[in-house]
Write an enzyme that holds these catalytic residues in place. Structure first.
Site, PDB file in Angstrom:
ATOM      1  N   CYS A 132       0.808  -1.225   0.000  1.00 25.55           N
ATOM      2  CA  CYS A 132       0.000   0.000   0.000  1.00 25.55           C
ATOM      3  C   CYS A 132       0.847   1.284   0.000  1.00 25.55           C
ATOM      4  CB  CYS A 132      -0.945   0.001   1.205  1.00 25.55           C
ATOM      5  SG  CYS A 132      -0.225  -0.728   2.677  1.00 25.55           S
ATOM      6  N   HIS A 245      -3.071   6.232   4.410  1.00 29.09           N
ATOM      7  CA  HIS A 245      -1.667   6.422   4.763  1.00 29.09           C
ATOM      8  C   HIS A 245      -1.215   7.795   4.252  1.00 29.09           C
ATOM      9  CE1 HIS A 245      -1.712   2.293   5.789  1.00 29.09           C
ATOM     10  NE2 HIS A 245      -0.951   1.780   4.847  1.00 29.09           N
TER      11      HIS A 245
HETATM   12  P1  NAP Z   1      -7.727  -9.214   7.837  1.00 28.52           P
HETATM   13  O1  NAP Z   1      -8.748  -8.154   7.965  1.00 28.52           O
HETATM   14  O2  NAP Z   1      -7.113  -9.782   9.063  1.00 28.52           O
HETATM   15  O3  NAP Z   1      -8.336 -10.402   6.945  1.00 28.52           O
HETATM   16  C1  NAP Z   1      -7.670 -11.600   6.709  1.00 28.52           C
HETATM   17  C2  NAP Z   1      -8.452 -12.441   5.727  1.00 28.52           C
HETATM   18  O4  NAP Z   1      -7.692 -13.622   5.431  1.00 28.52           O
HETATM   19  C3  NAP Z   1      -9.780 -12.907   6.303  1.00 28.52           C
HETATM   20  O5  NAP Z   1     -10.727 -12.997   5.262  1.00 28.52           O
HETATM   21  C4  NAP Z   1      -9.431 -14.279   6.818  1.00 28.52           C
HETATM   22  O6  NAP Z   1     -10.526 -15.151   6.921  1.00 28.52           O
HETATM   23  C5  NAP Z   1      -8.492 -14.754   5.730  1.00 28.52           C
HETATM   24  N1  NAP Z   1      -7.667 -15.875   6.197  1.00 28.52           N
HETATM   25  C6  NAP Z   1      -6.810 -15.893   7.224  1.00 28.52           C
HETATM   26  N2  NAP Z   1      -6.300 -17.118   7.406  1.00 28.52           N
HETATM   27  C7  NAP Z   1      -6.847 -17.905   6.451  1.00 28.52           C
HETATM   28  C8  NAP Z   1      -6.743 -19.276   6.115  1.00 28.52           C
HETATM   29  N3  NAP Z   1      -5.953 -20.107   6.800  1.00 28.52           N
HETATM   30  N4  NAP Z   1      -7.464 -19.745   5.071  1.00 28.52           N
HETATM   31  C9  NAP Z   1      -8.286 -18.931   4.391  1.00 28.52           C
HETATM   32  N5  NAP Z   1      -8.435 -17.622   4.649  1.00 28.52           N
HETATM   33  C10 NAP Z   1      -7.728 -17.110   5.678  1.00 28.52           C
HETATM   34  O7  NAP Z   1      -6.496  -8.708   6.977  1.00 28.52           O
HETATM   35  P2  NAP Z   1      -6.461  -7.694   5.707  1.00 28.52           P
HETATM   36  O8  NAP Z   1      -6.050  -6.373   6.168  1.00 28.52           O
HETATM   37  O9  NAP Z   1      -7.710  -7.849   4.923  1.00 28.52           O
HETATM   38  O10 NAP Z   1      -5.223  -8.268   4.908  1.00 28.52           O
HETATM   39  C11 NAP Z   1      -5.217  -9.544   4.329  1.00 28.52           C
HETATM   40  C12 NAP Z   1      -3.930  -9.725   3.547  1.00 28.52           C
HETATM   41  O11 NAP Z   1      -3.941  -8.842   2.441  1.00 28.52           O
HETATM   42  C13 NAP Z   1      -2.659  -9.374   4.331  1.00 28.52           C
HETATM   43  O12 NAP Z   1      -2.205 -10.467   5.078  1.00 28.52           O
HETATM   44  C14 NAP Z   1      -1.732  -8.949   3.252  1.00 28.52           C
HETATM   45  O13 NAP Z   1      -1.037 -10.045   2.710  1.00 28.52           O
HETATM   46  C15 NAP Z   1      -2.654  -8.363   2.217  1.00 28.52           C
HETATM   47  N6  NAP Z   1      -2.679  -6.899   2.268  1.00 28.52           N
HETATM   48  C16 NAP Z   1      -2.255  -6.288   1.159  1.00 28.52           C
HETATM   49  C17 NAP Z   1      -2.264  -4.954   1.044  1.00 28.52           C
HETATM   50  C18 NAP Z   1      -1.782  -4.381  -0.237  1.00 28.52           C
HETATM   51  O14 NAP Z   1      -1.845  -4.995  -1.245  1.00 28.52           O
HETATM   52  N7  NAP Z   1      -1.276  -3.222  -0.330  1.00 28.52           N
HETATM   53  C19 NAP Z   1      -2.708  -4.161   2.101  1.00 28.52           C
HETATM   54  C20 NAP Z   1      -3.167  -4.784   3.251  1.00 28.52           C
HETATM   55  C21 NAP Z   1      -3.151  -6.179   3.301  1.00 28.52           C
HETATM   56  P3  NAP Z   1     -11.308 -15.348   8.319  1.00 28.52           P
HETATM   57  O15 NAP Z   1     -12.190 -14.147   8.474  1.00 28.52           O
HETATM   58  O16 NAP Z   1     -12.074 -16.597   8.098  1.00 28.52           O
HETATM   59  O17 NAP Z   1     -10.292 -15.443   9.398  1.00 28.52           O
HETATM   60  C1  3JM Z   2       0.175  -5.813   4.379  1.00 31.21           C
HETATM   61  O1  3JM Z   2       0.938 -13.044   5.911  1.00 31.21           O
HETATM   62  C2  3JM Z   2       1.296 -11.985   6.367  1.00 31.21           C
HETATM   63  O2  3JM Z   2       2.074 -11.908   7.326  1.00 31.21           O
HETATM   64  C3  3JM Z   2       0.766 -10.737   5.702  1.00 31.21           C
HETATM   65  C4  3JM Z   2       1.486  -9.510   6.115  1.00 31.21           C
HETATM   66  C5  3JM Z   2       0.984  -8.244   5.431  1.00 31.21           C
HETATM   67  C6  3JM Z   2       1.483  -7.819   4.191  1.00 31.21           C
HETATM   68  C7  3JM Z   2       2.367  -8.718   3.396  1.00 31.21           C
HETATM   69  O3  3JM Z   2       3.582  -8.785   3.660  1.00 31.21           O
HETATM   70  O4  3JM Z   2       1.835  -9.390   2.528  1.00 31.21           O
HETATM   71  C8  3JM Z   2       0.071  -7.443   6.113  1.00 31.21           C
HETATM   72  C9  3JM Z   2      -0.336  -6.238   5.588  1.00 31.21           C
HETATM   73  C10 3JM Z   2       1.083  -6.592   3.678  1.00 31.21           C
HETATM   74  C11 3JM Z   2       1.628  -6.074   2.415  1.00 31.21           C
HETATM   75  O5  3JM Z   2       0.862  -5.464   1.647  1.00 31.21           O
HETATM   76  O6  3JM Z   2       2.826  -6.198   2.141  1.00 31.21           O
END
Ligand code: NAP
Ligand code: 3JM
Length: 339
Positions: A132, A245
């Protein structure tokens, strides 16, 4: 009739996944069917899409049959394991985690910056969505780099708790309530109190003393801009803000770039809105960027301490342009040009 596509949202119950559903609907993405996937914790839950309540299914090896596009935001280890499975089943994955970003065969795409890299999805069936903080910075820097060639970037971030997920949003809300009522705050998600505090610690610390989040900004910026020569140093800080952010960005360029020229270039740049009228106290702010898709740039001024330097203040909604919107824009390029 125009073509429609079966879309899986992996991590649909999360902060990013929820936003994905909203953005797909808002942008009228040509969805035939949407499949909502999450962990077994979400079994029995329903989420709304286009006015319909859809069941959440448990992510498994058989989840991707018939899927054309899989949008992943369920953490790095799920992406590492399931993107290849989804790709083998014929889906193109747009992955929001850091798992695949630095794989030389996987394109890392910001549509305003390097849309043509989408074509490289053919290598592994995976396109990575950048971090992000990287996304909003490169949207703002691309037009300046094209004109003046950036040599070095010094960036400090002020990152919202929604970047950590739904549990972190709850933690900030609960801590604020407890502290304002004179009770102690409990920290479960962060190592310290986040309410009324700043934590110079995002993701894990690495042997070089930087955090992984800081090194994502260094390495991803070079890959997206396609320029390994750019030097980048970052300090990433979590602040008690819910959405959006903010970043203080200092650049040093090869060619002189005046503040006036930078303002002109940024005004014409795709995805950017210049908000810069300091006489009237007008500059980008997190609370105004929240819910928007643009990258807001202000405080544009020359760095008087060096010959060719410029300072900027860059703000964007981390869950929208920083994650869901960027991923859906990538999917739009895929369906318009490649699928
Ligand atoms: P979050 O609110 O904690 O949501 C996590 C999601 O992952 C929930 O839908 C959860 O399902 C699911 N999950 C966790 N463990 C799982 C498993 N074992 N099997 C299937 N689904 C599972 O987190 P978030 O902020 O949405 O972020 C999720 C991910 O997106 C991060 O870990 C990161 O890699 C990525 N992310 C990317 C950006 C970006 O691209 N810039 C920004 C933020 C995050 P449940 O509800 O069933 O637990
Ligand atoms: C944003 O699996 C993890 O630990 C996810 C951590 C995470 C990430 C990532 O590294 O994929 C949380 C929030 C990000 C990201 O966008 O890099």
């Amino acid at each position: 009739m125009s073509r429609t596509f079966n879309v899986a949202v992996v991590g649909a119950t999360g902060a990013v996944g929820n936003q994905m559903l909203e953005v797909l609907e808002e942008r009228n993405f040509p969805v035939k069917e949407v499949r909502l996937l999450a962990s077994s914790r979400s079994e029995g839950k329903f989420l709304e899409f286009r006015g319909e309540q859809l069941p959440v299914q448990v992510l498994g090896k058989d989840s991707f049959k018939g899927i054309d596009i899989a949008l992943f935001s369920a953490g790095g280890s799920r992406s590492e394991e399931f993107c290849p499975i989804a790709a083998a089943a014929g889906a193109v994955c747009v992955d929001n985690s850091s798992a695949w970003r630095m794989d030389p065969e996987v394109p890392l795409v910001v549509p305003e910056v390097n849309p043509h890299d989408v074509a490289l999805y053919r290598n592994k069936g995976i396109i990575a969505n950048p971090n992000c903080s990287t996304i909003q910075m490169v949207v703002a820097l691309k037009p300046l780099h094209d004109f003046a060639t950036i040599r070095r970037i010094v960036v400090s971030t002020y990152q919202a708790v929604s970047g950590t997920g739904t549990h972190a949003i709850d933690e900030l809300r609960i801590q604020c309530g407890e502290l304002l009522n004179g009770r102690p705050a409990e920290s479960k998600v962060y190592p310290h109190q986040i309410a009324f505090n700043c934590l110079p610690h995002i993701d894990v610390f690495l042997p070089n003393g930087y955090t992984k989040e800081e090194m994502k900004m260094v390495n991803e910026t070079r890959k997206i801009l396609g320029d390994e020569k750019i030097r980048v140093t970052a300090t990433t800080v979590r602040v008690p803000v819910f959405y959006s952010h903010s970043e203080a960005v200092n650049i040093e360029t090869e060619r002189k770039l005046t503040a006036a020229k930078a303002r002109e270039l940024l005004t014409a740049a795709p995805g950017v809105l210049v908000v810069d009228d300091v006489a009237n106290a007008v500059y980008p702010m997190a609370v105004e960027a929240a819910g928007q898709d643009l990258t807001f740039v202000g405080r544009i001024r020359e760095d008087e301490s060096i010959e060719n330097g410029l300072n900027l203040w860059v703000v964007a909604d981390n869950l929208r342009k920083g994650a869901a919107t960027n991923a859906v824009q990538i999917a739009e390029l895929l369906v318009e040009k490649y699928l």
